[in-house]
Design an enzyme around this catalytic site. Structure first.
Site, short mmCIF file in Angstrom:
data_model
loop_
_atom_site.label_atom_id
_atom_site.label_comp_id
_atom_site.label_asym_id
_atom_site.label_seq_id
_atom_site.Cartn_x
_atom_site.Cartn_y
_atom_site.Cartn_z
N HIS A 1 0.80 -1.23 0.00
CA HIS A 1 0.00 0.00 0.00
C HIS A 1 0.83 1.26 0.00
CE1 HIS A 1 -3.98 -1.83 0.93
NE2 HIS A 1 -3.22 -2.78 1.46
N LYS B 1 -7.84 13.74 4.80
CA LYS B 1 -6.90 12.60 4.75
C LYS B 1 -5.91 12.79 5.89
CE LYS B 1 -6.03 14.05 0.45
NZ LYS B 1 -6.35 12.80 -0.24
N ARG B 2 -5.14 11.74 6.17
CA ARG B 2 -4.09 11.90 7.16
C ARG B 2 -3.18 13.06 6.78
NH1 ARG B 2 -3.61 8.04 11.53
NH2 ARG B 2 -1.59 9.01 11.86
N LYS C 1 1.43 14.44 1.12
CA LYS C 1 0.07 14.77 0.67
C LYS C 1 -0.10 16.27 0.43
CE LYS C 1 -1.96 10.81 3.16
NZ LYS C 1 -2.68 9.94 2.20
N THR D 1 -8.19 6.95 -1.55
CA THR D 1 -9.56 6.45 -1.67
C THR D 1 -10.55 7.58 -1.40
OG1 THR D 1 -9.27 5.58 0.56
CG2 THR D 1 -9.20 3.99 -1.24
N LYS E 1 -14.30 8.45 -3.08
CA LYS E 1 -15.50 8.75 -2.29
C LYS E 1 -16.06 10.10 -2.71
CE LYS E 1 -13.29 6.14 1.32
NZ LYS E 1 -12.29 6.20 2.42
#
Ligand code: 26W
Length: 814
Positions: A358, A550-551, A556, A658, A662
């Site tokens: 992952h 998100k985290r 990111k 993900t 969504k």
């Protein structure tokens, strides 16, 4: 495909069952019931409606003796159970009426539902979405995990800084859980080994801990299948309590062993994508694996003898490297305990395991020091060394005289402290390896696991992630679900998400677009109401709802999002409104407690929020809401309201993502880089319906490899310079701001400054399109219509076909 009609319960029947459960399980009446009593009794009532289905499922499985998929995962983010189970059993409306008839507000009861936060982020929620799809498609499957007493910490902000509080999620009990103490297992640690013949050995553990399972039901939607997720909790053996110490008054010492042993399942490690290498974490991993393998063997033996059929009846999916110690554990059981020849055992093992990776981040690839394994799991270390030796011998035969190749492939990392590379063990010990999006799978074979792609080319697959349309549409977004069901005629599309394509014809229908906009607006209103109570920030329900959830992780690039917010602030302050539309900027996400760089970004986001929200000049155009304690429940509130989905990682770093799926499935347009599953989202929804910016993975890697000077971007871009300067000396200064800016200007590991201009210009394009609400809505509808591929049902179909070779076993109809 079987389709189960909703149970025929009436409000009176449900009321009867509820009142009965109040009496029998809570010992009380409607009149004297506390809210907690009502919640627990309602949960049991709904649960009862699943139990028949579960029993019929196990009967069908027993009769068919099918091949089972066992999903091993250290994390599950199942989300709240009540709303889901009411909808899956068709009891939502009757339960609401029944509660109202009893004078109880259903919302008050629903608010008490627990969220088992037994995971960190994407990997844990993915596990839950896959279990949902497995059950929905009648695949015999069991999820195995750890029943942490404390889940992912609860997040609060104090002066903008993250504070963590423990999450004792089951403090009042978990009504969704069935204990199964009879299936207890014994797990050894430490101790010593004795060598035997033919690779065999004997391990005498120095400590034994009990693993006690309980399970939660995992219902399929629109079918009679109910699978389970089985969670293990560590319990000390009775002998661990030292009565003689207690009698001597040494109370602490008397329970010391109990505390030590039960610590194993006490708390989830809150570290996402950073390797920690703590002994307790390795203990957790082996605990999960040892209990689960024993349980899998117990289940196998219910219908099968010997070992010949094992690899036909069992496939074990390893969710990242966390459960990879299962490979030497199965070898140990087969060789040491069952007396199989090494080669026979190895052939079974290799046919049983499959591994999903992952990540691409080197720091997220787990390795364990050899000395630690030698101490904690001495026999497993011997087995790992032997696996490695035999594997390298095989490579040597195929490619003689290439020591560099052997060094790259070896399970053991040499040079400095010897370490065991769990990803290498996973690849060698399994029959299939997959990445979680097309780009990720390709990059795995080109970079991270390149050496293996050469020698085991047929091992590697891609299975693009997916999300449960039940959880993220049916449960989370009833308004949109209703609208789509009206248009498509019924709700079958929730099991067959490709049917969303039929919405394409609705794009040109002004009436449908108006209804679509009305649903969005209502969802934004609900979010605004929540944001007001949770943070005091008042959001305009007509403003563009711009979401990044998100985290918190540097790759990111939440910092890029914040820099652009500062740009908007500056533009509004100087009256430069050409590219400005009213926006609600929404953040959600946690940072690992020790991840200081991510926490600085979080702090900055809160500082900016504070200044922006307090400034009446900008109020008509800009609000920033950082909703604390992002979790599945919060996601269900934020995602349906979103118009813009921020997917802005440095290309080549996000394995899949993900939340991108969504949000797209809830009608948000994506602004994103060509990273992870963004690539596939853009391919499907069409380039014209996706806001693309930034460097691609190849360009980013090239820029990173050469001399990169972030400061030159700062010096040449007036808006960027102003934004950054406002952090060092201006209104957004905070304790730690200098370090954050120093990192950006000095090294900028994730190329934030290189992508800044492209991102900011792309956001101007977002604003331009938003001004044309019809055009925006057309694009939003097309995003939904073309995102059926991202259903976890499709993911499960891919796994079943390419990796698991598993087929449905539907239960008999009731
Ligand atoms: C050793 C510490 C550690 C902890 C967690 C290493 C790695 C992890 C996970 C692999 C992190 C994770 O959750 N990865 C995410 O998995 C999602 C589901 O596949 C992807 O969508 C995300 O892109 C990926 O970051």
């Amino acid at each position: 495909m079987t389709h189960v009609s909703p149970v025929c319960a009436t409000p009176t029947e449900i009321e009867f069952e509820l009142v009965g459960n109040l009496a029998r399980s809570r010992g009380t009446t409607v009149e004297s019931a506390s809210p907690q009593d009502l919640y627990q009794a309602l949960a049991l009532t709904v649960r009862d409606h699943l139990v028949d289905r579960y029993i019929r499922t196990t009967e069908a499985h027993y009769a068919a003796n099918p091949r089972f998929v066992y999903y091993l995962s250290a994390e599950y983010l199942l989300g709240r159970q009540l709303g889901q189970n009411l909808l899956y059993t068709g009891t939502a409306d009757v339960a609401r009426s029944a509660l109202e008839a009893l004078g109880v507000d259903p919302a008050d009861v629903a608010a008490l539902d627990i969220e088992p936060g037994l995971g960190n982020g994407g990997l844990g929620r993915l596990a839950a979405c896959l279990l949902d799809a497995l059950a929905t498609h009648d695949i015999p499957a069991v999820g195995y995990g750890i029943r942490y007493d404390f889940g992912i910490f609860k997040q609060a902000f104090q002066e903008g800084a993250q504070h963590e509080r423990p999450d004792d999620w089951a403090y009042y009990g978990n009504p969704w859980e069935f204990p199964a103490p009879d299936d207890q297992q014994r797990v050894g640690f430490y101790g010593s080994t004795e060598p035997g013949e033919g690779g065999r050995g004997t391990w005498t553990p120095g400590e034994v801990v009990l693993g006690e399972p309980s399970h939660m039901l995992v219902p399929g939607y629109g079918t009679g299948t109910v699978n389970i997720v089985r969670l293990w909790r560590a319990r000390a053996a009775r002998e661990s309590f030292d009565l003689s110490l207690f009698s001597a008054g040494q109370y602490g010492e008397a329970v010391e062993a109990i505390v030590r042993e039960e610590k194993i399942s006490k708390v989830l490690y809150p570290d996402d994508s950073t390797e920690l290498g703590r002994e307790l974490r390795l203990k957790q991993q082996y605990f999960l694996v040892a209990c689960s393998l024993r349980d899998i063997i117990r289940r196998y033996r219910l219908r099968n003898d010997g070992w010949d059929a094992f690899a036909d009846k069992v496939v074990i999916q390893l969710n990242d490297t966390h459960p990879v110690i299962a490979i030497p554990e199965l070898m140990r059981i087969l060789v040491d305990e069952e007396g199989l020849e090494w080669s026979k055992a190895w052939s079974i093992t290799q046919r049983v395991f499959a591994y999903t990776c992952h990540t691409l981040l080197p720091e997220a690839l787990e390795t364990w020091p050899v000395w630690l394994l030698r101490r904690l799991l001495p026999r497993h270390l011997e087995i790992i060394f032997l696996i490695n030796h035999l594997f390298l011998q095989q490579v040597e035969r195929l490619h003689p005289g290439e020591p560099e190749r052997l060094r790259l492939l070896s399970i053991i990392e040499e040079g400095g402290e010897q370490r065991v590379r769990m990803a290498h063990l996973a690849v060698i010990g399994s029959f299939a390896v997959n990445g979680v999006a097309a780009l990720h799978s390709r990059l795995l074979t080109e970079t991270t696991l390149r050496a293996f792609a050469d020698v085991l080319p047929h091992h590697f697959h891609n299975v693009t992630n997916g999300i449960s349309p039940r959880r993220f549409l049916l449960v989370a977004n009833p308004g949109l679900t209703r609208l789509v069901s009206q248009r498509l005629g019924g709700s079958e599309w929730l099991r067959d998400l490709d049917r969303l394509a039929e919405l394409e014809s609705a794009v040109g229908d002004p009436d449908f677009r108006a209804k679509w906009q009305a649903v969005k607006r209502r969802n934004r209103q609900e979010l605004a109401q929540y944001a007001l109570t949770a943070t005091g920030v008042s959001l305009d329900p007509d403003a563009l709802c711009d979401v990044m959830i998100k985290r918190f992780h540097e790759y990111k690039r939440q910092v890029l999002r914040v820099l652009h917010v500062i740009v908007l602030y500056h533009r509004i302050k100087r009256g430069d409104l050409a590219g400005v539309v009213p926006r609600s900027i929404v953040f959600g996400g946690k940072a690992a407690p020790g991840y200081h760089a991510a926490k600085r970004v979080m702090r900055l986001a809160n500082v900016v929020a504070g200044v922006v929200n307090a400034d009446p000049d900008v109020a008509p155009y800009l609000k920033v809401a950082f909703l604390p304690d992002y979790n599945v429940t919060r996601a269900e509130l934020i995602i349906p309201a979103a118009d813009l989905s921020e997917q802005i990682s440095m290309a080549g770093k996000e394995a899949s993502g993900t939340s991108n799926m969504k949000l797209a499935l809830n009608g948000a347009l994506t602004i994103g880089t060509l990273d992870g599953a963004n690539v596939e989202i853009r391919d499907r929804v069409g380039a014209e319906n996706f806001f693309l910016f930034g460097l691609d993975a190849a360009d980013a890697a090239a820029l990173r490899a050469g001399p990169y000077n972030p400061r030159s971007y700062y010096e040449q871009d007036y808006e960027l310079k102003a934004a950054i300067d406002a952090i060092t000396g201006g209104p957004f200064a905070f304790d730690g701001g200098d370090i954050l800016v120093g990192d950006l200007l000095g090294y900028d590991e994730y190329l934030t400054l290189a992508d800044f201009r492209s991102y900011t210009d792309c956001q101007d394009e977002v604003a331009r399109v938003w001004r044309d609400q019809d055009e925006w809505t057309r694009r939003a509808i097309l995003n939904v219509a073309r995102s059926g591929f991202f259903s976890s049902d499709r993911t499960i179909r891919d796994y079943c076909r390419d990796i698991w070779r598993a087929v449905p076993v539907p239960p008999k109809e009731a």
